[in-house]
Design a protein around this motif. Sequence first.
Motif, mmCIF file in Angstrom:
data_model
loop_
_atom_site.group_PDB
_atom_site.id
_atom_site.type_symbol
_atom_site.label_atom_id
_atom_site.label_comp_id
_atom_site.label_asym_id
_atom_site.label_seq_id
_atom_site.Cartn_x
_atom_site.Cartn_y
_atom_site.Cartn_z
ATOM 1 N N SER A 106 83.420 22.161 12.001
ATOM 2 C CA SER A 106 83.907 21.054 11.193
ATOM 3 C C SER A 106 84.476 20.001 12.115
ATOM 4 N N ARG A 107 84.009 18.776 11.967
ATOM 5 C CA ARG A 107 84.394 17.749 12.926
ATOM 6 C C ARG A 107 85.796 17.226 12.663
ATOM 7 N N GLY A 108 86.431 16.716 13.711
ATOM 8 C CA GLY A 108 87.797 16.235 13.600
ATOM 9 C C GLY A 108 87.890 14.839 13.026
ATOM 10 N N LEU A 109 89.104 14.436 12.717
ATOM 11 C CA LEU A 109 89.364 13.124 12.133
ATOM 12 C C LEU A 109 89.585 12.073 13.211
ATOM 13 N N GLY A 110 88.651 11.912 14.119
ATOM 14 C CA GLY A 110 88.782 10.915 15.182
ATOM 15 C C GLY A 110 90.001 11.176 16.031
ATOM 16 N N THR A 111 90.892 10.190 16.113
ATOM 17 C CA THR A 111 92.104 10.365 16.902
ATOM 18 C C THR A 111 93.167 11.146 16.147
ATOM 19 N N LEU A 112 92.935 11.407 14.857
ATOM 20 C CA LEU A 112 93.859 12.222 14.090
ATOM 21 C C LEU A 112 93.494 13.682 14.238
ATOM 22 N N ARG A 113 94.428 14.540 13.877
ATOM 23 C CA ARG A 113 94.158 15.964 13.957
ATOM 24 C C ARG A 113 93.711 16.472 12.603
ATOM 25 N N GLY A 114 92.640 17.243 12.589
ATOM 26 C CA GLY A 114 92.269 17.860 11.334
ATOM 27 C C GLY A 114 90.783 18.006 11.148
ATOM 28 N N PHE A 115 90.426 18.500 9.989
ATOM 29 C CA PHE A 115 89.042 18.715 9.631
ATOM 30 C C PHE A 115 88.541 17.606 8.722
ATOM 31 N N VAL A 116 87.274 17.317 8.830
ATOM 32 C CA VAL A 116 86.597 16.517 7.811
ATOM 33 C C VAL A 116 85.618 17.442 7.108
ATOM 34 N N LEU A 117 85.825 17.653 5.848
ATOM 35 C CA LEU A 117 84.924 18.502 5.084
ATOM 36 C C LEU A 117 83.917 17.624 4.372
ATOM 37 N N GLY A 118 82.661 17.676 4.803
ATOM 38 C CA GLY A 118 81.617 16.920 4.156
ATOM 39 C C GLY A 118 81.119 17.642 2.922
ATOM 40 N N SER A 119 80.113 17.061 2.297
ATOM 41 C CA SER A 119 79.599 17.637 1.065
ATOM 42 C C SER A 119 78.989 19.013 1.297
ATOM 43 N N ILE A 120 78.365 19.218 2.471
ATOM 44 C CA ILE A 120 77.752 20.522 2.750
ATOM 45 C C ILE A 120 78.823 21.592 2.916
ATOM 46 N N GLY A 121 79.830 21.301 3.759
ATOM 47 C CA GLY A 121 80.885 22.277 3.979
ATOM 48 C C GLY A 121 81.605 22.634 2.695
ATOM 49 N N MET A 122 81.908 21.633 1.877
ATOM 50 C CA MET A 122 82.599 21.903 0.626
ATOM 51 C C MET A 122 81.724 22.699 -0.329
ATOM 52 N N ALA A 123 80.436 22.367 -0.381
ATOM 53 C CA ALA A 123 79.524 23.097 -1.264
ATOM 54 C C ALA A 123 79.388 24.551 -0.830
ATOM 55 N N VAL A 124 79.380 24.782 0.489
ATOM 56 C CA VAL A 124 79.280 26.154 0.982
ATOM 57 C C VAL A 124 80.523 26.948 0.606
ATOM 58 N N ILE A 125 81.696 26.356 0.791
ATOM 59 C CA ILE A 125 82.937 27.051 0.436
ATOM 60 C C ILE A 125 82.940 27.429 -1.039
ATOM 61 N N HIS A 126 82.464 26.513 -1.890
ATOM 62 C CA HIS A 126 82.417 26.794 -3.320
ATOM 63 C C HIS A 126 81.312 27.784 -3.674
ATOM 64 N N GLY A 127 80.271 27.840 -2.839
ATOM 65 C CA GLY A 127 79.084 28.606 -3.208
ATOM 66 C C GLY A 127 79.058 30.040 -2.739
ATOM 67 N N VAL A 128 80.024 30.459 -1.924
ATOM 68 C CA VAL A 128 80.034 31.834 -1.426
ATOM 69 C C VAL A 128 81.367 32.483 -1.737
ATOM 70 N N GLU A 129 81.355 33.803 -1.836
ATOM 71 C CA GLU A 129 82.589 34.536 -2.064
ATOM 72 C C GLU A 129 83.009 35.311 -0.826
ATOM 73 N N GLN A 130 82.234 35.213 0.241
ATOM 74 C CA GLN A 130 82.638 35.793 1.510
ATOM 75 C C GLN A 130 83.685 34.889 2.172
ATOM 76 N N PRO A 131 84.495 35.438 3.075
ATOM 77 C CA PRO A 131 85.391 34.566 3.848
ATOM 78 C C PRO A 131 84.590 33.516 4.605
ATOM 79 N N VAL A 132 85.058 32.265 4.565
ATOM 80 C CA VAL A 132 84.447 31.173 5.309
ATOM 81 C C VAL A 132 85.472 30.679 6.319
ATOM 82 N N VAL A 133 85.083 30.655 7.593
ATOM 83 C CA VAL A 133 85.981 30.182 8.645
ATOM 84 C C VAL A 133 85.437 28.866 9.180
ATOM 85 N N LEU A 134 86.305 27.860 9.259
ATOM 86 C CA LEU A 134 85.918 26.560 9.796
ATOM 87 C C LEU A 134 86.576 26.355 11.144
ATOM 88 N N VAL A 135 85.757 25.976 12.124
ATOM 89 C CA VAL A 135 86.209 25.825 13.506
ATOM 90 C C VAL A 135 85.879 24.418 13.961
#
Length: 291
Positions: A106-135
């Motif tokens: 998951s890509r960072g917020l430019g000079t800010l710290r954090g994750f940017v969750l795009g439509s794919i990442g969010m859809a995957v989190i919603h679409g699976v019941e296994q643990p999802v780890v974002l790095v």
Amino acid sequence: MNRRIVVGLDGSAESVAAAHWAAREALLRGAPLHLVHAELWSAPHVGPSTGSEERRRAAWTLLREASDELSGAHPRLDISTESFDGQPAASLARAAAGASMLVLGSRGLGTLRGFVLGSIGMAVIHGVEQPVVLVRASEDALPHAQGRHLNRDVVVGVDTARPCDALLSFAFDEASRRACTLRALHTWMLPPLAGYGAAYSREANTRIAETERTGLDDMLRPWRDMYPAVDLDARATLGPASEQLLEAGSGAGLMVVGRRIRRSPVGRHIGPIAHAVLHHSTAPVAVIAHE
């Protein structure tokens, strides 16, 4: 359930960092690693084109190079690869079916710290019941990519009003495998009328704090018994949950948050606390689905 750990690769620095993180996690678990590339190469009812063939070759080259790099770093690791032609979110969800974990970059917020969750990442989190780890891949995330995160704390956010076995099981298991401290954080807020008249007092706040700490201890007692070797630091703190979690997770090896499974397609979201942690944590974040 098979034990394998699935990683989504797209050639980005973030997905490469995710693959390295997942490789070390697989070694901790004695599990195989499965590298997956998912991309829509061709439209339905349309034959293969030169462009789609080139993209297929590029996908397999990406997977082969990543597999070779990880095999060189971890000769004992069992690595397999797979490439899908289809919508990435749906393909990743299918690949993760039955796996023990899905890991994504998951890509960072430019000079800010954090994750940017795009439509794919969010859809995957919603679409699976296994643990999802974002790095993420950044200077802050370098210790995670190099494996130096394994002796850092695991931080889990808990709610004594809604105990969650899946969340605590994952967090205690991770801390046990890493032989690190597990920091369990429960947050609470003053009652709405606490700022008015006699309702606001140090004695009242003390009683509330003691009640919250007792509730947290009671919830964690069975888990202490099941994992006696885990060094557990349990805290009940006053303040907004997301802010307290992010502060507690500064410098952590892994943040663990929950998301409630919603069977209805209406109102699907991960909740404000998990959302804030996902967007602003510099450590990898594990999202655990639960009822």
